[in-house]
Write a protein that holds these residues in place. Structure first.
Motif, PDB file in Angstrom:
ATOM      1  N   PHE A 113       0.167   7.192   9.224  1.00  0.00           N
ATOM      2  CA  PHE A 113       1.576   6.273   9.237  1.00  0.00           C
ATOM      3  C   PHE A 113       1.635   4.792   8.734  1.00  0.00           C
ATOM      4  CE2 PHE A 113       2.886   9.580  10.881  1.00  0.00           C
ATOM      5  CZ  PHE A 113       3.663  10.353   9.682  1.00  0.00           C
ATOM      6  N   LEU A 114       1.423   3.620   9.702  1.00  0.00           N
ATOM      7  CA  LEU A 114       0.865   2.469   9.767  1.00  0.00           C
ATOM      8  C   LEU A 114      -0.057   2.314   8.070  1.00  0.00           C
ATOM      9  CD1 LEU A 114       0.147   1.116  12.858  1.00  0.00           C
ATOM     10  CD2 LEU A 114       2.406   0.571  11.530  1.00  0.00           C
ATOM     11  N   LEU A 115      -0.855   3.147   7.258  1.00  0.00           N
ATOM     12  CA  LEU A 115      -1.427   3.074   6.595  1.00  0.00           C
ATOM     13  C   LEU A 115      -0.932   3.400   5.119  1.00  0.00           C
ATOM     14  CD1 LEU A 115      -4.234   4.221   7.177  1.00  0.00           C
ATOM     15  CD2 LEU A 115      -4.347   2.180   6.842  1.00  0.00           C
ATOM     16  N   ALA A 116       0.014   4.325   5.584  1.00  0.00           N
ATOM     17  CA  ALA A 116       1.411   4.833   3.822  1.00  0.00           C
ATOM     18  C   ALA A 116       2.510   3.797   4.074  1.00  0.00           C
ATOM     19  CB  ALA A 116       1.995   6.034   4.835  1.00  0.00           C
ATOM     20  N   VAL A 117       2.628   3.345   5.078  1.00  0.00           N
ATOM     21  CA  VAL A 117       3.946   2.174   5.101  1.00  0.00           C
ATOM     22  C   VAL A 117       3.000   0.513   4.572  1.00  0.00           C
ATOM     23  CG1 VAL A 117       5.031   0.589   6.596  1.00  0.00           C
ATOM     24  CG2 VAL A 117       5.306   2.993   6.978  1.00  0.00           C
ATOM     25  N   MET A 118       1.454   0.352   5.353  1.00  0.00           N
ATOM     26  CA  MET A 118       1.378  -1.025   4.379  1.00  0.00           C
ATOM     27  C   MET A 118       0.782  -0.685   3.003  1.00  0.00           C
ATOM     28  SD  MET A 118      -1.106  -1.644   7.356  1.00  0.00           S
ATOM     29  CE  MET A 118      -2.298  -3.424   6.432  1.00  0.00           C
ATOM     30  N   ALA A 119       0.861   0.944   2.635  1.00  0.00           N
ATOM     31  CA  ALA A 119       0.961   1.512   0.563  1.00  0.00           C
ATOM     32  C   ALA A 119       2.182   0.634   0.073  1.00  0.00           C
ATOM     33  CB  ALA A 119      -0.158   1.836   0.924  1.00  0.00           C
ATOM     34  N   TYR A 120       3.234   0.871   1.380  1.00  0.00           N
ATOM     35  CA  TYR A 120       4.187   1.385   0.663  1.00  0.00           C
ATOM     36  C   TYR A 120       5.107  -0.134   0.432  1.00  0.00           C
ATOM     37  CZ  TYR A 120       9.200   0.820  -0.247  1.00  0.00           C
ATOM     38  OH  TYR A 120      10.732   1.006  -0.505  1.00  0.00           O
ATOM     39  N   ASP A 121       4.183  -0.992   1.182  1.00  0.00           N
ATOM     40  CA  ASP A 121       4.882  -3.162   1.654  1.00  0.00           C
ATOM     41  C   ASP A 121       4.029  -3.428  -0.447  1.00  0.00           C
ATOM     42  OD1 ASP A 121       4.683  -5.692   2.464  1.00  0.00           O
ATOM     43  OD2 ASP A 121       3.134  -5.836   2.114  1.00  0.00           O
ATOM     44  N   ARG A 122       2.696  -2.962  -0.549  1.00  0.00           N
ATOM     45  CA  ARG A 122       2.026  -3.304  -1.335  1.00  0.00           C
ATOM     46  C   ARG A 122       2.645  -2.880  -2.824  1.00  0.00           C
ATOM     47  NH1 ARG A 122       0.422  -7.453  -1.421  1.00  0.00           N
ATOM     48  NH2 ARG A 122       1.743  -7.469   0.540  1.00  0.00           N
TER      49      ARG A 122
END
Length: 312
Positions: A113-122
């Motif tokens: 989930f953190l990797l997905a959240v970081m992708a959304y941040d980008r």
């Protein structure tokens, strides 16, 4: 065949990565080094972010949480393995085994989930730059992290409770260096259809969902970058995503390697080696990827080192 239910089962035997006892000191030294580097590397990232004045954007909040998660993920398995090698004792209690399954599920899903959240941040930073601070406000960032943690805990508790209903055979040897959910289910003599179904369902929802989020985020990112008129702006936009893409590739690449290895080989030792790569290598390399490929992180680390040298 004699059966034992979970109230009678008190221990499992972890067979580790090899039967060759001469290799155990080498394995101990290797895993001890990897664990120390993992902890020190991720702690350095956390200290650099919290002590620096610049990298306090949402991306670095998520990176700090990712580093904490990676430390916890490695701590669940490696210290127990090191103690077992040092004491020449391959026994793990039922409670310890169940705890490992639970915490591995929590931190594994949390990383997803953190990797997905970081992708959304980008995506928000590149595609919606004028609304970036509004879309990813501090409250929103904290809520996304807490939501990810809540989902991870619920998933882990579900799998752990489902293990409690299983009956086990007398052969309680796990061809691994930690208690992996799939290996524990294989030891059960009772019907495991529901357990396996929940594993696939959880992988589809809690694995596939974040993967789709990452893919769609980068589709929009690439589309937005290609419309930029300046080649310098394109390069800068892609460079901000390089570290995250590297971490994503490492995490899902090693996970895919475990799946392929399990599918094409009957060797449980090879599967254990592949799982070791998946559970140990990403937390080890993540801090180096972010520190070497990210300009702001390099500056933060330089300032941290300068401050430490000054204090000394």
């Amino acid at each position: 065949m004699e059966l034992k239910n979970q109230t009678a089962v008190s221990k499992f035997h972890l067979l580790g990565l090899t039967d060759n006892h001469k290799l155990l000191p080498l394995i101990f030294a290797m895993f001890l080094s990897m664990y120390l580097i993992t902890v020190l590397g991720n702690l350095t990232i956390i200290v650099a972010i919290t002590s620096a004045s610049q990298p306090h954007t949402p991306m670095y909040l998520f990176l700090s949480v990712l580093s904490i998660n990676d430390i916890c993920y490695s701590t669940v398995t490696i210290p127990k393995m090191l103690v077992s090698i040092q004491a020449h004792d391959d026994i793990i209690s039922y409670i310890e085994c169940l705890s490992q399954i639970c915490f591995l599920s929590i931190f594994g899903v949390m990383e997803n989930f953190l990797l997905a959240v970081m992708a959304y941040d980008r995506y928000a930073a590149i595609c919606k730059p004028l609304r970036y601070t509004v879309i990813l406000s501090p409250v929103c960032c904290v809520l996304m992290v807490l939501f990810s943690l809540l989902i991870s805990i619920m998933d882990a508790l579900l799998h752990s409770l489902m293990v409690l209903r299983l009956f086990f055979c007398t052969d309680l040897e796990i061809p691994h260096f930690f208690c992996e959910l799939a290996q524990i289910i294989k030891l059960a003599c009772s019907d495991t259809f529901l357990n396996n179904f929940l594993i696939f369902a959880a992988a589809f929802v809690f694995g596939g969902g974040p993967v789709c989020g990452i893919v769609f985020s980068y589709i929009y990112i690439v589309s937005s970058v290609l419309r930029m008129p300046s080649s310098g702006a394109k390069h800068k936009a892609f460079s901000t995503c390089a570290s995250h893409l590297s971490v994503v590739s490492l995490f899902y690449g090693t996970g895919l390697g475990v799946y392929i290895t399990s599918a094409v080989t009957d060797s449980l030792r090879n599967t254990a080696m592949a799982s070791m790569m998946y559970s140990v290598v990403p937390p080890l390399l993540n801090p180096f990827i972010y520190s070497l490929r990210n300009r702001e992180m390099k500056e933060a680390l330089k300032k941290l080192v300068s401050r430490l040298i000054y204090l000394m």
